[in-house]
Design an enzyme around this catalytic site. Structure first.
Site, PDB file in Angstrom:
ATOM      1  N   HIS B  63       0.317  -1.175   0.178  1.00 15.13           N
ATOM      2  CA  HIS B  63      -0.116  -0.214  -0.241  1.00 15.13           C
ATOM      3  C   HIS B  63       0.297   1.337  -0.110  1.00 15.13           C
ATOM      4  CE1 HIS B  63       1.082  -0.453   3.902  1.00 15.13           C
ATOM      5  NE2 HIS B  63       0.224   1.051   4.449  1.00 15.13           N
ATOM      6  N   ASP B  67       5.888   5.051   4.800  1.00 15.58           N
ATOM      7  CA  ASP B  67       6.529   3.834   5.402  1.00 15.58           C
ATOM      8  C   ASP B  67       6.904   2.431   4.814  1.00 15.58           C
ATOM      9  OD1 ASP B  67       4.194   3.702   6.146  1.00 15.58           O
ATOM     10  OD2 ASP B  67       4.929   2.715   8.086  1.00 15.58           O
ATOM     11  N   HIS B  68       6.403   2.618   3.736  1.00 11.29           N
ATOM     12  CA  HIS B  68       5.873   1.596   2.912  1.00 11.29           C
ATOM     13  C   HIS B  68       6.264   1.266   1.630  1.00 11.29           C
ATOM     14  CE1 HIS B  68       4.334  -1.509   5.701  1.00 11.29           C
ATOM     15  NE2 HIS B  68       3.639  -0.951   6.367  1.00 11.29           N
TER      16      HIS B  68
END
Lengths: 307, 307
Positions: B63, B67-68
């Protein structure tokens, strides 16, 4: 952290190494905090350096190569996550507007803070509302549009407590004297010059990716602290010229010609296993305080010049 | 690195800590290298972990929270800088196309490598040309569109050298037998089953930001190795539910119900000073190999199941 201090957050050019993060530089200047060229990972380097998102008041990006700007996305998101209560001005080459917008809105996040984009359209003074200094951009020479930044504190005056006391001046009277430059006391005019000595303003200059050009000298002129890229050694001067970078000797000579007091070299190519040669090469051309930056190196702005 | 190994590049949720970088996970699977959820700084964490850009064959983003995914920009630029010679497939929620495009072209760089965007429009199998496994996406439950990923190796057969030798089968004959499932020899038909034993395929599952939902179990089903977020503890289950995350107990119970063999917990909230409680809480619900990931933790895919 002292009142006027610089910390290198990352010092590698192009790609990070085990010891060196991508670029990132923070200048604390009294109540202001200026973050320059946040490369990828700057957010975490700030943590290691004890620099909070809230301490950032301005961000300056010299150019939109990734190693100088990819960290902008994370820093902006962190400023919003931490609900920084003051506006943050962001300076960047106007020709990179599309990159700024992509980094600003790189992924979904909740906007809480006021970011004030200040695209730099050409050399000259920059809008810096509320700042106790002027900020200027100077054009550099790199394959993409690149600007260096210069912070200039105006000359001022330092009050002499013993003279104020002798005249019985204190509190609101002193404030009035500073604002107006004069005050009536015991039937005569006391001027600011009588109770103070001139206080020379300080200067900070930030010179990133560029080949040697007039802009380097213009930025460095009279700097108390100059932070400058020294990607290569003179032995690789052809690479420096080809890729639009400086050598340690070029940076050091420019600093000497400009009367720089403290010189910080950074942005090193990973081709050099250590930087002893950078230090030696720069030392040959510069007599002042000389620092070859490591990540998290801290440098105080030197005490004011004597008059 | 062994043939089938997982390494955690970063294990922090939301913001990095001194010990934990933003997310980033790499799975080496024979000749394939799958990078999942590259958060900011993944490029440098790869260096620390000994993972080269060239070893990446696929990238999966669950997603588009920063932070990803913010590290995607740097990873893509590095893939191009290093002139990775093979195409790289990138899987991500199709609803985040605009974020993917911003990260892909975040700043100016020279494109040299072939990136193949594979937007995930819904749950199901994904195009993975040339891969010795199938890849599947399963929808998760998070405030933004989020997909977990599952790698499924088909069941196969392991040839028995002594039986091949007894029948005088070798070289091209063996290849033919494997392709066709049978071969004529000495006037009779030899089948693959005669000279082999079944070889169960292995499974890897990657479950990031989600509250407990059917997708978690679907992804984890029969996984030899499950990497799953365990942001919170059960004591903070209300936070997990509110923000769309799992607790260590929820993750462990889901793993047990799905018959997982090796369980790796990650993506920890910085509210916990250490993770002893995560380990203890998960241990109560899961009997298999259990790892609370640190940055650079390496985990081998366990040996194949017995039949």
């Amino acid at each position: 952290m002292s009142q006027r201090e610089f910390v290198a957050l990352g010092t590698a050019s192009q790609v990070p190494t085990r010891r060196r993060n991508h670029n990132g530089y923070f200048l604390r200047w009294d109540g202001e905090g200026l973050l320059f060229d946040p490369g990828e990972g700057t957010q975490r380097q700030m943590l290691h350096a004890g620099v909070s998102a809230t301490s950032i008041t301005r961000i300056g990006v010299t150019h939109f190569h990734g190693d100088h700007s990819l960290g902008l996305a994370g820093v902006i998101q962190r400023i919003n996550l931490d609900r920084v209560p003051h506006p943050v001005d962001v300076y960047y080459p106007a020709t990179g507007e599309v990159f700024f917008e992509r980094l600003r809105h790189a992924t979904a996040f909740h906007e809480t803070a006021e970011l004030r984009p200040r695209p730099v359209t050409g050399p000259g003074p920059l809008a810096a509302p509320g700042a106790p200094f002027t900020l200027e951009a100077v054009r550099l020479s790199h394959p993409v549009d690149s600007f260096g930044y210069r912070l200039v504190e105006p000359d001022g005056s330092r009050l002499l407590p013993e003279r104020l006391a002798a005249l019985g001046l204190r509190g609101p009277d002193v404030g009035l004297l500073q604002r107006e430059g004069r005050i009536e006391r015991d039937g005569r005019t006391v001027t600011l010059a009588e109770v103070s000595v001139p206080r020379p303003g300080q200067r900070f200059a930030f010179v990133m990716d560029t080949r040697l050009c007039d802009g380097v000298g213009e930025l460095a002129e009279g700097a108390d602290l100059l932070v400058i890229e020294a990607t290569f050694l003179d032995a690789d001067a052809h690479l420096a010229e080809d890729h639009g970078h400086l050598t340690a000797a070029q940076a050091a000579r420019a600093a000497t010609e400009a009367g720089v007091r403290t010189l910080v070299l950074t942005h090193f190519s990973q081709r050099y296993p250590d930087l002893d040669a950078h230090l030696a090469e720069a030392r040959k051309h510069f007599d002042g305080e000389l620092i070859v930056a490591e990540d998290l190196t801290r440098v105080s702005v030197p005490p004011r010049r004597d008059l």
